[in-house]
Scaffold this active site. Structure first.
Site, PDB file in Angstrom:
ATOM      1  CG  HIS A 138      17.268  -9.462 123.985  1.00 47.11           C
ATOM      2  ND1 HIS A 138      16.234 -10.205 123.434  1.00 47.11           N
ATOM      3  CD2 HIS A 138      17.691  -8.608 123.014  1.00 47.11           C
ATOM      4  CE1 HIS A 138      16.038  -9.816 122.174  1.00 47.11           C
ATOM      5  NE2 HIS A 138      16.909  -8.849 121.898  1.00 47.11           N
TER       6      HIS A 138
ATOM      7  CG  ASP B 136      21.191 -10.065 119.998  1.00 47.57           C
ATOM      8  OD1 ASP B 136      22.072 -10.946 120.000  1.00 47.57           O
ATOM      9  OD2 ASP B 136      20.485  -9.801 118.998  1.00 47.57           O
TER      10      ASP B 136
END
Length: 731
Positions: free
Chosen positions: A253, A100
């Site tokens: 991430h 993300d």
């Protein structure tokens, strides 16, 4: 060079042709474009529309139980038609690695390199702001076969946003994807989301909204919390399945901070799960759906390309814009500071000059010889009587020559009917102001010549105060102190502030620096010998007063300022007339600067003017007004998108500084300060006006346009204000 001409009053049609809509359209378009670029740049760096507020709720009354207990991929596309949402599980022994918040120029390439080493495809949920800043990384993700999902544009918690804002966040991210990679994505992951069982009454409407827009919403099975940097071992442990063989969607991430631990943990996660018999795939590959990345064509593709190009431009131009803003601020406050210091010097100097007993010499013996006053007049029937009566009421011996420059009204008839003593009328065909003044010079009886406009009113002491500096034989010209008479109108009050705060303080500054650039046409005096040496007034420019002043400097004559020689003039009555006046002044000043540009290479007094006066005129009369609107654009940007409170405080601080400076200027000129109540609006309006005027002047100059002399409409309402005390000699 354009020549001034007043041959006939233009018709309404001609006036429309002379003032095209371009004069407003182009400058306003540039300012709006600048603001749009700032907004695009703000969006790209997550400054515009960004907030970090997170919704907190525990109620789950609206979330279907089947969703809360189902798999991590939710298909809510049918909820608008009352169809129940569907959950998809990740198959056993299957892992989806999802990343993300990217792409990030540092960490995303490293993560891609690890995935490439192991031959693994993953999902990257990108934000539109990061995609618009790093388009090459999006293309690299696509080219290496990974799947791309939408993670909103600004990483906002959509649970706190309106449906319009939700649609905007999704659509804007798709626009960025189309521009950088030529694709749209049907996958969506809400920021700040986790597992499906965490859905609540705040976040579930976001999933339904995304479903209505055609998205599959991907949640997670395992959250590594790598954004908290808990350590490589902790990240690897959190990525392990709860039950052996259970399908997993793991959250990692690739942006948002230091992701070195994520990069270090990723090979261990992959190797550990592979040893347990897991295969790695994308979300659509896991659930057997068509690829989420769909190529786009036509309008959507080109709209995305334009958006990305514009965003890239906005990011690229910001540093130069910030530099220009800083330079504009430096010029604005530098000018204020320079005028403040030199005004104090000027005041002390003039006070000492006025007191020979203090040990300072004055200009010399009082100048009492008669003076010729030239009044060029073109259609001045409303003002000419007040002008002439103010002259004949003066306390210095004068002759007055009115040069009627082909007026089509009753100007000449009024002068004849008045039959005032010492007033002569010369009529000539319309030839322009400079020619009219040269006619007056040729017919003048005396060696000292005062020039004024036909709409100006002198105080009784004006001529006397204006000619006293000629006691110094080095002085070739003297600038007087022009005042706005009709200051009770809004535009009059604005121009009154400008005359006191700008022009007259400018003249004090230039007087101290010995580089006065302009003798105002409304009130100025010249030595005939000096005028003859430079060939009189020229019609090469529209600013004949600036032109002749610069010529006098180059001829080594001294030009000074007589602050007590006050003259009252009429400000334009409308924005259109003010525009015409400023356009003529600006264009004429540019012509004069270009004409006398070689002064920078000359020696002596001419060289001093060229190396000091001309640069100051360029900086303060051309560059500063052109750049000053940047202050307002950045202020508007800060007010709307960054920090409204801080921006307002900064703007009020700047206004306070300018207000104090203006109060000081008014005090020096012994003016009442109540007109300064309009200063904030005046500053903003004048900045935009001068910007537009200068831009049009540049266009006219660069295209070789020829600008006619533009006669302003006068009312004749200006006289010496009641209560104004004549200046007493030696006061």
């Amino acid at each position: 060079m354009a020549r001034s001409s007043r041959r006939r009053r233009p018709t309404s049609r001609n006036r429309r042709l002379q003032v095209p809509p371009l004069r407003f359209f182009l400058p306003v378009t540039l300012l709006v474009t600048l603001l749009v670029l700032l907004v695009l740049r703000g969006m790209a760096i997550n400054q515009v529309f960004h907030d970090t507020a997170i919704a907190v709720s525990v109620d789950k009354t609206t979330v279907p139980m089947s969703v809360l207990t189902g798999g991590p991929v939710v298909d809510a596309r049918g909820t608008a038609k009352q169809t129940k949402p569907v959950n998809y599980n990740i198959p056993a022994h299957t892992v989806v690695l999802s990343f993300d918040d990217g792409p990030d120029p540092v960490w995303t390439p490293k993560i891609l390199a690890v995935l490439k080493t192991y031959g693994i495809k993953a999902d990257f949920f990108i934000t539109g702001s990061m995609a618009s800043r790093h388009p090459a990384l999006i293309r690299l993700i696509r080219d290496e076969g990974h799947e791309i999902g939408v993670h909103t544009f600004t990483h906002a918690d959509l649970a706190l946003k309106s449906s319009t804002r939700m649609s905007w966040e999704l659509a804007q991210t798709q626009l960025a994807l189309a521009g950088v990679a030529g694709i749209h994505s049907s996958l969506f992951r809400p920021p700040y989301s986790s597992t499906v069982d965490a859905l609540d009454d705040w976040s579930w409407p976001v999933t339904k909204h995304a479903g209505a827009d055609g998205y599959l919403t991907a949640f997670i099975s395992s959250d590594t919390d790598d954004w908290m940097r808990p350590g490589v071992a902790a990240i690897v442990k959190a990525a392990q399945p709860v039950r052996a063989g259970q399908g997993e969607m793991i959250l990692l991430h690739d942006a948002g901070g230091d992701r070195s631990q994520t990069v270090a943990a990723l090979p261990q996660i992959i190797e550990g799960l592979q040893k347990q018999g897991y295969r790695f795939t994308t979300i659509t590959g896991a659930i057997g759906a068509p690829s989420a990345d769909v190529p786009v064509h036509g309008y959507q593709l080109w709209a995305g390309k334009v958006f990305i190009k514009s965003t890239g431009l906005s990011v690229a131009v910001l540093p130069p814009l910030v530099a220009l803003l800083a330079f504009a601020g430096f010029l604005v406050f530098g000018r204020l500071g320079l005028m403040l210091v030199l005004a104090v010097v000027h005041v002390r100097r003039t006070r000492r000059v006025a007191r020979p007993s203090a040990g300072w010499s004055s200009w010399g013996a009082p100048v009492t010889e008669p003076v010729t006053v030239l009044v060029p007049a073109y259609n001045e029937q409303e003002c000419i009587e007040s002008t002439l009566r103010s002259l004949t009421a003066g306390d210095h011996p004068i002759e007055v020559i009115v040069i009627d420059d082909g007026s089509t009204d009753d100007t000449a008839a009024i002068v004849r009917a008045l039959a005032l003593p010492g007033v002569r009328l010369i009529s000539q065909p319309n030839s322009g102001k400079s020619t009219a003044l040269n006619t007056g010079i040729a017919n003048a009886s005396y060696d000292l010549i005062v020039m004024m406009d036909g709409d100006t009113v002198f105080e009784p002491s004006t001529v006397r105060e204006l000619v006293q500096p000629f006691a110094d034989p080095r002085v070739g010209a003297v600038a007087g102190n022009a005042k706005v008479g009709n200051r009770d109108t809004l535009i009059g009050a604005w121009q009154h502030i400008e005359y006191v705060m700008g022009f007259n303080l400018d003249r004090r500054m230039y007087d101290v620096l010995s580089c006065m650039p302009t003798i105002p046409g409304a009130v100025g005096a010249f030595r005939r010998e000096a005028l003859e040496q430079v060939g009189g007034l020229s019609d090469d420019t529209l600013a004949e007063d600036t032109d002749v002043t610069m010529a006098l400097h180059r001829a080594a004559w001294k030009v000074v300022y007589a602050e007590k020689a006050r003259a009252w003039t009429e400000a334009p009555g409308s924005i259109g007339q003010l525009w015409s006046q400023r356009y003529r002044w600006s264009y004429g000043t540019m012509q004069a600067m270009w004409k006398h540009r070689h002064a920078v290479l000359e020696r002596g007094p001419a060289g001093r003017f060229g190396r000091v006066g001309l640069p100051l005129v360029v900086l303060f009369m051309v560059v500063t007004p052109m750049l000053a609107p940047l202050i307002d654009v950045f202020t508007l940007y800060g007010l709307l998108f960054v920090d409204a409170g801080g921006t307002i405080a900064a703007w009020l601080g700047v206004m306070a500084i300018q207000g104090c400076f203006a109060w000081f200027a008014f005090r020096l000129d012994r003016e009442k300060a109540w007109h300064l109540i309009t200063l904030p609006v005046q500053q903003v309006v004048y900045r935009q006006l001068m910007y537009m005027v200068l831009l049009q002047s540049w266009i006219t100059a660069l295209t070789g346009g020829r600008l006619r002399w533009q006669k302003l409409r006068r009312t004749g309402e200006v006289g010496v204000p009641v209560g104004t005390e004549p200046t007493v000699a030696g006061s």
